[in-house]
Design a protein around this motif. Structure first.
Motif, mmCIF file in Angstrom:
data_model
loop_
_atom_site.group_PDB
_atom_site.id
_atom_site.type_symbol
_atom_site.label_atom_id
_atom_site.label_comp_id
_atom_site.label_asym_id
_atom_site.label_seq_id
_atom_site.Cartn_x
_atom_site.Cartn_y
_atom_site.Cartn_z
ATOM 1 N N ASP A 121 90.632 61.016 -27.419
ATOM 2 C CA ASP A 121 90.536 60.315 -26.137
ATOM 3 C C ASP A 121 91.900 61.044 -25.404
ATOM 4 N N MET A 122 92.797 60.087 -25.789
ATOM 5 C CA MET A 122 94.108 60.380 -25.554
ATOM 6 C C MET A 122 94.095 61.198 -24.731
ATOM 7 N N LEU A 123 94.461 63.112 -25.923
ATOM 8 C CA LEU A 123 94.532 64.010 -25.067
ATOM 9 C C LEU A 123 93.714 64.551 -25.114
ATOM 10 N N GLN A 124 92.410 63.792 -24.305
ATOM 11 C CA GLN A 124 91.653 64.503 -23.245
ATOM 12 C C GLN A 124 90.816 65.329 -24.058
ATOM 13 N N VAL A 125 90.648 65.246 -25.520
ATOM 14 C CA VAL A 125 89.598 66.270 -25.882
ATOM 15 C C VAL A 125 88.385 66.490 -25.705
ATOM 16 N N PRO A 126 87.740 67.397 -25.523
ATOM 17 C CA PRO A 126 86.612 67.431 -24.984
ATOM 18 C C PRO A 126 85.050 66.365 -26.304
ATOM 19 N N LYS A 127 84.172 66.156 -25.494
ATOM 20 C CA LYS A 127 83.169 65.189 -26.856
ATOM 21 C C LYS A 127 82.878 66.083 -27.540
ATOM 22 N N PRO A 128 83.006 65.321 -29.130
ATOM 23 C CA PRO A 128 82.056 66.045 -29.937
ATOM 24 C C PRO A 128 79.994 66.848 -29.678
ATOM 25 N N ASP A 129 80.481 68.095 -30.307
ATOM 26 C CA ASP A 129 78.762 68.445 -29.844
ATOM 27 C C ASP A 129 78.207 68.762 -31.716
ATOM 28 N N TRP A 130 76.510 68.728 -30.947
ATOM 29 C CA TRP A 130 76.632 68.686 -32.599
ATOM 30 C C TRP A 130 77.876 69.395 -34.062
ATOM 31 N N THR A 131 78.455 70.022 -33.583
ATOM 32 C CA THR A 131 79.809 70.053 -35.014
ATOM 33 C C THR A 131 79.741 69.176 -35.386
ATOM 34 N N ALA A 132 80.173 68.261 -34.460
ATOM 35 C CA ALA A 132 80.129 66.707 -35.379
ATOM 36 C C ALA A 132 79.566 66.600 -36.224
ATOM 37 N N ILE A 133 78.240 66.588 -36.923
ATOM 38 C CA ILE A 133 77.306 66.928 -37.597
ATOM 39 C C ILE A 133 78.947 66.362 -39.714
ATOM 40 N N ILE A 134 79.187 68.342 -39.311
ATOM 41 C CA ILE A 134 80.148 68.760 -40.089
ATOM 42 C C ILE A 134 81.140 68.432 -41.164
ATOM 43 N N PRO A 135 82.094 67.535 -40.266
ATOM 44 C CA PRO A 135 82.890 66.866 -40.837
ATOM 45 C C PRO A 135 82.085 65.135 -41.277
ATOM 46 N N GLN A 136 81.207 64.420 -40.698
ATOM 47 C CA GLN A 136 80.716 63.581 -40.820
ATOM 48 C C GLN A 136 79.633 64.004 -42.324
ATOM 49 N N ALA A 137 79.356 65.185 -42.658
ATOM 50 C CA ALA A 137 78.318 65.507 -44.084
ATOM 51 C C ALA A 137 79.263 65.404 -44.695
ATOM 52 N N VAL A 138 80.355 66.639 -44.282
ATOM 53 C CA VAL A 138 81.536 66.453 -45.788
ATOM 54 C C VAL A 138 81.797 64.589 -46.347
ATOM 55 N N LYS A 139 81.951 63.823 -44.978
ATOM 56 C CA LYS A 139 82.313 62.858 -45.592
ATOM 57 C C LYS A 139 80.946 61.540 -46.463
ATOM 58 N N TYR A 140 80.191 62.008 -45.614
ATOM 59 C CA TYR A 140 78.533 61.186 -46.168
ATOM 60 C C TYR A 140 78.239 61.730 -47.546
ATOM 61 N N VAL A 141 78.375 62.628 -47.841
ATOM 62 C CA VAL A 141 78.040 64.010 -49.507
ATOM 63 C C VAL A 141 78.982 63.151 -50.184
ATOM 64 N N SER A 142 79.924 62.855 -49.713
ATOM 65 C CA SER A 142 81.437 62.794 -51.043
ATOM 66 C C SER A 142 80.628 61.664 -51.717
ATOM 67 N N GLU A 143 80.350 60.629 -50.647
ATOM 68 C CA GLU A 143 80.254 59.207 -50.630
ATOM 69 C C GLU A 143 79.009 59.107 -51.753
ATOM 70 N N LEU A 144 77.836 59.482 -52.159
ATOM 71 C CA LEU A 144 76.371 59.503 -52.387
ATOM 72 C C LEU A 144 76.611 60.313 -53.944
ATOM 73 N N THR A 145 77.695 59.924 -54.804
ATOM 74 C CA THR A 145 78.125 60.296 -56.000
ATOM 75 C C THR A 145 76.980 59.393 -56.790
ATOM 76 N N ASP A 146 75.967 58.779 -56.759
ATOM 77 C CA ASP A 146 74.712 58.413 -57.473
ATOM 78 C C ASP A 146 73.488 59.190 -57.313
ATOM 79 N N TRP A 147 73.556 59.413 -56.215
ATOM 80 C CA TRP A 147 72.203 60.238 -55.320
ATOM 81 C C TRP A 147 72.269 61.698 -55.999
ATOM 82 N N VAL A 148 73.639 62.422 -55.531
ATOM 83 C CA VAL A 148 73.840 63.556 -55.562
ATOM 84 C C VAL A 148 74.412 64.503 -56.775
#
Length: 419
Positions: A307-334
């Motif tokens: 925000d300090m660097l005035q980076v534009p707000k994330p669009d739908w692509t924000a799901i990509i890094p969050q999905a990487v993080k999410y799937v990596s945490e699903l040790t038991d399920w995946v």
């Protein structure tokens, strides 16, 4: 122990220190009135992978010989481990450099002034990405840190270019440099901070992406970059001996230097523009989303640097890094918690690397170069846009699959809460 020296008083002093060895070469060229020689030197540094002796004054050749002779004798096993890490995760490292290391450097209010003054990134926004990535490839490829290796040659060139930029800024009478407020241009603290963006910040980025590294792998990566620091002229007292010291140094420099500046905002905007040229049209918002992902992290002590660097707000692509993080945490399920996330990361990062191989650098510069064995290891086909298009469609399909998985899991979580 170097970290015991890292006080604010010591770091203030480091802002007054430059690089006497390389500075003396450039000073001599200018004071002898050899403007043409300076121009030839800069063109030679920019346009050639090697440094042909026929185009360089004898004392420049002496500088090259002395810096080559000073290349530290390295532990071959440690160096092999560091370079093997790049063999394994090179595309991901490139992505971290573009979306984390460079914007993190632009967040340093004083240090970014030099880059802004040179102006080259804003005119050709992809260029800084190319130059940063090429240095990493040259250094981290097998043989790159041998005395005559490609990485040593690249580092020697960068050191001379730093000295030339430093000289021109310090002698610019139209726009005087405020050394009292900013420190000397490309001073020792800023050089150490930049070195950490290649060394420790890359390790931070891998951790954020859930790429699990052993302590030995992390130390080996840092070991290789410590060698680069010595070749490029960083004061020995500012070179961390291990990952813990690298963490201390990085955090201290961030505390001292990260602050808002118009120049940092402008450089970040140019970087985003450049990175968009290297990503599929489908993923135009990815650079902003990835920068937010990295620069919104806890290690910034509550400051949202994106925000300090005035980076534009994330669009739908924000799901990509969050999905990487999410799937990596699903040790038991995946079950195999790394496969899908790793596949998604590699799709995206390979697109960026292939984009760099396909996009022209402009001018007379040598093209971006990746050794054949790394292209084979990463399964990159530099000349086929058809392969690029296929991978882009695969990326889209994978992203949609990840989004569906996440949505299903969220619905299951909601059902359990209701029950």
């Amino acid at each position: 122990m170097p970290s015991s020296l890292w006080t604010h008083d010591f770091m203030d002093e480091m802002r007054t220190r430059m690089d006497p060895l390389a500075d003396a070469v450039i000073e001599r060229l200018f004071t002898e009135g050899k403007v043409d020689a300076v121009n030839r030197l800069m063109r030679t540094l920019v346009e050639n992978d090697d440094l042909p002796s026929s185009k360089l004054p004898p004392y420049v050749m002496d500088y090259l010989a002395s810096t080559r002779a000073s290349v530290p004798k390295l532990d071959p096993e440690k160096l092999r481990q560091g370079q093997e890490l790049f063999d394994l995760f090179g595309p991901e490292v490139m992505m971290i450099l573009g979306f984390y290391s460079l914007p993190a450097a632009y967040a340093a209010r004083k240090g970014v002034q030099v880059l802004y003054r040179t102006g080259f990134l804003q005119k050709r926004p992809v260029r800084r990405v190319f130059e940063t990535a090429q240095m990493v490839v040259d250094v981290m490829t097998e043989g790159g840190l041998e005395p005559d290796g490609r990485g040593v040659c690249t580092t020697q060139k960068v050191r001379l270019m730093h000295a030339a930029i430093r000289y021109m800024i310090r002698h610019d009478t139209r726009h005087p440099w405020d050394a009292q407020e900013l420190g000397e241009p490309i001073n020792q603290e800023d050089m150490a901070g930049t070195l950490m963006t290649f060394a420790f910040v890359v390790l931070e980025g891998m951790k954020a992406l859930h790429i699990e590294l052993t302590s030995e792998q992390q130390e080996a990566w840092l070991y290789a970059w410590a060698a680069v620091g010595r070749i490029i002229g960083v004061d020995e007292r500012l070179i961390p001996a291990n990952v813990d010291e690298a963490r201390q140094l990085t955090r201290l420099i961030r505390q001292r230097q990260v602050a808002y500046s118009q120049e940092g905002v402008a450089m970040t905007a140019a970087l985003i523009e450049g990175m968009q040229a290297l990503t599929p049209d489908l993923l135009d918002g990815l650079p902003a989303s990835m920068i937010h992902f990295f620069l919104d992290q806890d290690q910034w002590q509550g400051l949202n640097v994106a925000d300090m660097l005035q980076v534009p707000k994330p669009d739908w692509t924000a799901i990509i890094p969050q999905a990487v993080k999410y799937v990596s945490e699903l040790t038991d399920w995946v079950g195999d918690n790394t496969f899908i996330a790793a596949k998604l990361l590699r799709f995206i990062s390979k697109d960026i690397v292939e984009g760099m191989l396909l996009v022209e650098r402009g001018g007379q510069r040598t093209p971006f170069y990746i050794p054949e064995h790394l292209q084979d290891r990463w399964r990159i086909k530099a000349g086929t846009r058809a392969a690029n298009a296929r991978r882009r469609s695969e990326t889209e399909a994978t992203v949609m699959f990840m989004a569906a998985q996440q949505k299903t899991s969220e619905q299951n979580d909601s059902s359990q809460k209701v029950a």
